[in-house]
Design a protein around this motif. Structure first.
Motif, PDB file in Angstrom:
ATOM      1  N   SER A  64       1.916  -3.324  -5.050  1.00  0.00           N
ATOM      2  CA  SER A  64       0.610  -3.809  -4.621  1.00  0.00           C
ATOM      3  C   SER A  64      -0.222  -4.152  -5.847  1.00  0.00           C
ATOM      4  O   SER A  64       0.069  -3.709  -6.950  1.00  0.00           O
ATOM      5  CB  SER A  64      -0.117  -2.775  -3.752  1.00  0.00           C
ATOM      6  N   GLY A  80      -7.963  -7.230   1.483  1.00  0.00           N
ATOM      7  CA  GLY A  80      -6.650  -7.816   1.286  1.00  0.00           C
ATOM      8  C   GLY A  80      -5.951  -7.442   0.015  1.00  0.00           C
ATOM      9  O   GLY A  80      -4.822  -7.833  -0.195  1.00  0.00           O
ATOM     10  N   ASN A 137      -5.403  -4.188  -1.215  1.00  0.00           N
ATOM     11  CA  ASN A 137      -4.681  -2.929  -1.204  1.00  0.00           C
ATOM     12  C   ASN A 137      -3.561  -2.966  -0.175  1.00  0.00           C
ATOM     13  O   ASN A 137      -3.487  -2.126   0.688  1.00  0.00           O
ATOM     14  CB  ASN A 137      -5.653  -1.785  -0.922  1.00  0.00           C
ATOM     15  N   ILE A 138      -2.714  -3.960  -0.286  1.00  0.00           N
ATOM     16  CA  ILE A 138      -1.615  -4.137   0.649  1.00  0.00           C
ATOM     17  C   ILE A 138      -0.309  -3.908  -0.088  1.00  0.00           C
ATOM     18  O   ILE A 138      -0.071  -4.496  -1.136  1.00  0.00           O
ATOM     19  CB  ILE A 138      -1.619  -5.555   1.256  1.00  0.00           C
ATOM     20  N   GLN A 139       0.534  -3.062   0.451  1.00  0.00           N
ATOM     21  CA  GLN A 139       1.838  -2.819  -0.152  1.00  0.00           C
ATOM     22  C   GLN A 139       2.871  -3.720   0.513  1.00  0.00           C
ATOM     23  O   GLN A 139       2.940  -3.809   1.733  1.00  0.00           O
ATOM     24  CB  GLN A 139       2.246  -1.352   0.008  1.00  0.00           C
TER      25      GLN A 139
END
Lengths: 105, 117
Positions: B95, B102, B104-106
């Motif tokens: 990430s 938007g 902090n998206i893995q």
């Protein structure tokens, strides 16, 4: 750590049906993601939704952060929707046990 | 971008052997995570890195497990010696810097299915 509970554990649907999956979490979070794990094992991002409502095609999600739950809606289900749906919270992603969805033609 | 790339996709080894799993994160991502998925324990975080530095390894099951990130585009997870109970699917995810809509998206790789006989 934060506890994540998903319900129901299993769901069998007839193609075209609608369904709601639920995710409860034990503490306030600033990150929540929904994933679909397809039959080949791949984890697909569906939504990043720490709060509010989002829609993507036949899928939509709502998170009520103050009440510590999130809902994933599947409308007009298709056989390709089959798989396991995971909710994961917090920056380090604590996962729930998942809901296994089977859509029958 | 090709996404997070893991290799090998499948690994079969015998108990006692060393196993090395590899991961290439998405270019520009500063965080890298290793997860393990088993039937008994589900998906659990093993370790994560920020800017190539291990930040939290509290999920690493025991000293037989080690992870490194020598540069921003490569990480390894090593098991030595391997045991049958290590059989699982190992996922790598990356990430970008957290914060803001938007970001902090893995994003997950396809995983490595490890079987230790």
């Amino acid at each position: 750590g934060i506890q994540v509970e998903q319900s129901p554990p299993d769901l069998i649907l007839q193609e075209g049906a609608n369904s709601t999956l639920r995710c409860n979490f034990s503490d306030s979070v600033n990150n929540l993601q929904w994933f679909h794990q397809n039959p080949w094992g791949q984890l697909i991002n569906l939504f990043y939704i720490p709060s509010g409502t989002k829609q993507n095609g036949r899928l939509s999600a709502t998170t009520v952060a103050t009440e510590r739950y999130s809902l994933l809606y599947i409308s007009s289900s298709q056989t390709t929707d089959s798989g396991v749906y995971f909710c994961a919270v917090d920056y380090k992603l604590s996962f729930g046990a998942g809901t296994t969805v089977t859509v029958r033609a | 971008d090709a996404g997070v790339i893991q290799s090998p996709r499948h690994e079969v080894t015998e108990m006692g052997q060393e196993v090395t799993l590899r991961c290439k994160p998405i270019s520009g991502h500063d965080y890298l995570f290793w997860y393990r998925q088993t039937m008994m324990r589900g998906l659990e975080l093993l370790i994560y890195f920020n800017n190539n530095v291990p930040i939290d390894d509290s999920g690493m099951p025991e000293d037989r497990f080690s992870a490194k990130m020598p540069n921003a585009s490569f990480s390894t997870l090593k098991i030595q010696p391997s045991e049958p109970r290590d059989s699982a699917v190992y996922f790598c995810a990356s990430s970008s810097v957290p914060g803001g809509e938007g970001k902090n998206i893995q994003y997950f790789g396809a995983g490595t299915r490890l079987s230790v006989l």
